[in-house]
Design a protein around this motif. Structure first.
Motif, PDB file in Angstrom:
ATOM      1  N   GLY A 329      40.989  31.915  -6.873  1.00  7.55           N
ATOM      2  CA  GLY A 329      41.478  32.999  -5.600  1.00  7.55           C
ATOM      3  C   GLY A 329      42.802  33.398  -5.649  1.00  7.55           C
ATOM      4  N   MET A 333      43.936  37.510  -5.570  1.00 10.66           N
ATOM      5  CA  MET A 333      44.424  38.027  -4.046  1.00 10.66           C
ATOM      6  C   MET A 333      45.464  39.112  -4.322  1.00 10.66           C
ATOM      7  SD  MET A 333      46.718  35.250  -2.239  1.00 10.66           S
ATOM      8  CE  MET A 333      48.095  34.778  -2.848  1.00 10.66           C
ATOM      9  N   THR A 334      45.335  40.157  -3.372  1.00  5.20           N
ATOM     10  CA  THR A 334      46.267  41.199  -3.420  1.00  5.20           C
ATOM     11  C   THR A 334      46.634  41.700  -2.066  1.00  5.20           C
ATOM     12  OG1 THR A 334      44.503  42.929  -3.468  1.00  5.20           O
ATOM     13  CG2 THR A 334      45.018  42.362  -5.512  1.00  5.20           C
ATOM     14  N   HIS A 338      42.590  38.630   1.594  1.00 10.18           N
ATOM     15  CA  HIS A 338      42.223  37.694   0.631  1.00 10.18           C
ATOM     16  C   HIS A 338      42.795  36.051   0.810  1.00 10.18           C
ATOM     17  CE1 HIS A 338      41.579  41.680  -2.281  1.00 10.18           C
ATOM     18  NE2 HIS A 338      40.717  41.295  -1.519  1.00 10.18           N
ATOM     19  N   TYR A 339      44.130  36.392   1.247  1.00 13.74           N
ATOM     20  CA  TYR A 339      44.886  34.805   1.406  1.00 13.74           C
ATOM     21  C   TYR A 339      44.169  34.250   2.441  1.00 13.74           C
ATOM     22  CZ  TYR A 339      48.451  31.371   2.665  1.00 13.74           C
ATOM     23  OH  TYR A 339      48.776  30.170   3.280  1.00 13.74           O
TER      24      TYR A 339
END
Length: 432
Positions: A329, A333-334, A338-339
């Protein structure tokens, strides 16, 4: 002193010492009536101390930025903090074993007060580095763990330490939210004054309400002395002896290696949150509060139920596998959304390994050495903070945020197979 594997007789002595109940001595030791009250008080001061620490976690990056420090210099600042904590952890544990948790905790909170006092006058980079010096004595959470361990039996310890983790989550939420809010409204130095007051209140509480000694009054003191002969707070031989006890080194390595990549990322998160996610101080505080809520859920509600159904070994294996998923993950993540999706499994693995490993380690030693063992165990995070900033700064500047995910996979996949090959006994929760 025998630094090798203990004999059967020594192991029997340790089992006897660990299983001895508290004696009801109203003059010098804690009686059963006041034990629960003292545990509750320990939870309270832990919330206050953790809140104070997370206030400074939120403001230091912005203070460092305002003083002209870049990511590499900030990494050096974090390294200094980690080195001092790493050196102080084992010494703090031995000190608490010999002079009592009351004295050790009081020193820790007084050092915290000095830490925030120096931070409040840090108007230059040298002063900011100087403010890290008192952190060598700041070990409030390990000190609270020592008190809880002293006052609980092996069967009670999982639930009690889990609740202590719940207190950590509460303090994290309060500190992160309060730190960001106070910084936005009153300036970057104001939270330092609030944290200074909180640490002084904790020190006063310990001095007034805690007994001189929280360890149980054990029968068979002569046998106890034969197990641990050194009275020196700085005894390296005693540390080596504890690390050579059966299963201790394996569990310690699992604790150090499994969470190291995520720990490196969390160290750099304050910089990443500004540069990569574009968060302001208040928003960063809200993210930390979100992590605190998850910490509360995991350690207050989840771990106790899991340990009642599954062996400690199974849970350690599960956490390593979850960390592998976290690595995937993190590599993909971007953005901050996402985090936030990655945080729950990461917090689960962190919290579970922290509690389970400490329980295994404290079961592996006599009651007289639980402080020293927890002091050694508490050096894991300082170790990460010592070498993590340098590694994290290099990875972030050279390869970007995704590199932290690849590091997670690079460490935890081999660790999983290492654990399988070692074949640590499945009854490690009952290490003798």
């Amino acid at each position: 002193m025998n630094l090798g594997i203990p004999s059967e007789r020594e192991q029997q002595q340790r089992r006897k010492l660990r299983d001895e109940p508290l004696e009801k001595d109203d003059n010098s030791r804690i009686n059963m009536t006041s034990k629960q009250r003292l545990i509750q008080l320990t939870y309270l001061i832990t919330v206050v101390e953790v809140a104070c620490m997370f206030m400074q976690f939120g403001i230091v990056p912005y203070l460092a930025t305002s003083l002209g420090m870049d990511a590499v210099e900030f990494g050096y600042l974090q390294t200094v903090f980690g080195v001092l904590q790493l050196l102080g952890g084992p010494i703090f544990g031995r000190f608490a074993d010999q002079f009592g948790a009351k004295t050790a905790l009081a020193i820790s909170y007084v050092a915290g007060s000095l830490f925030f006092l120096l931070l409040s006058v840090s108007t230059s980079v040298p002063l900011l580095f100087l403010s890290r010096v008192p952190s060598v004595f700041m070990h409030g959470l390990p000190g609270a763990q020592m008190v809880i361990t002293d006052l609980t039996t092996a069967d009670e310890r999982v639930d009690a330490l889990g609740k202590l983790g719940l207190c950590f989550g509460v303090g994290m939420i309060v500190g992160a939210s309060l730190g960001g809010t106070l910084t936005s409204k009153f300036g970057v130095y104001f939270p330092c004054y609030v944290a200074l007051t909180g640490c002084l209140a904790c020190a006063l509480t310990v001095l007034v309400f805690f007994p001189a000694q929280t360890k149980p009054q054990l029968k068979g003191d002569a046998a106890h002395q034969s197990v641990s002969q050194s009275t020196s707070v700085f005894s390296l031989k005693e540390t080596v002896r504890l690390m050579k006890l059966p299963g201790v080194m394996d569990v310690f390595l699992i604790k150090v290696l499994s969470g190291f990549p995520s720990g490196v990322f969390l160290i750099m998160f304050s910089i990443v949150s500004i540069d990569f996610f574009g968060l302001e101080a208040a928003a960063s505080g809200y993210v930390m509060a979100y992590c605190g809520i998850l910490q509360m859920v995991v350690q207050g509600l989840v771990i106790g139920r899991l340990t009642s159904r599954y062996s400690e070994w199974t849970l350690l294996m599960l956490c390593v596998l979850v960390f592998c998923g976290v690595g995937v993950g993190m590599a993909l993540m971007t953005n901050i959304f996402h985090y936030c999706l990655i945080v729950p499994p990461m917090i689960f693995s962190f919290g579970t390994i922290a509690v389970i490993s400490d329980i295994i380690l404290t079961k592996s030693v006599p009651a007289s050495d639980t402080g020293a063992m927890l002091g050694i165990s508490s050096s894991v995070q300082p170790l990460t903070r010592t070498i993590g900033p340098t590694i994290g700064g290099f990875l972030y500047r050279r390869f970007g945020v995704s590199s932290f995910g690849y590091l997670q996979l690079l460490v935890n996949i081999p660790l999983f197979f290492y654990i399988l090959r070692k074949r640590i006994p499945h009854n490690e929760g009952k290490v003798q």
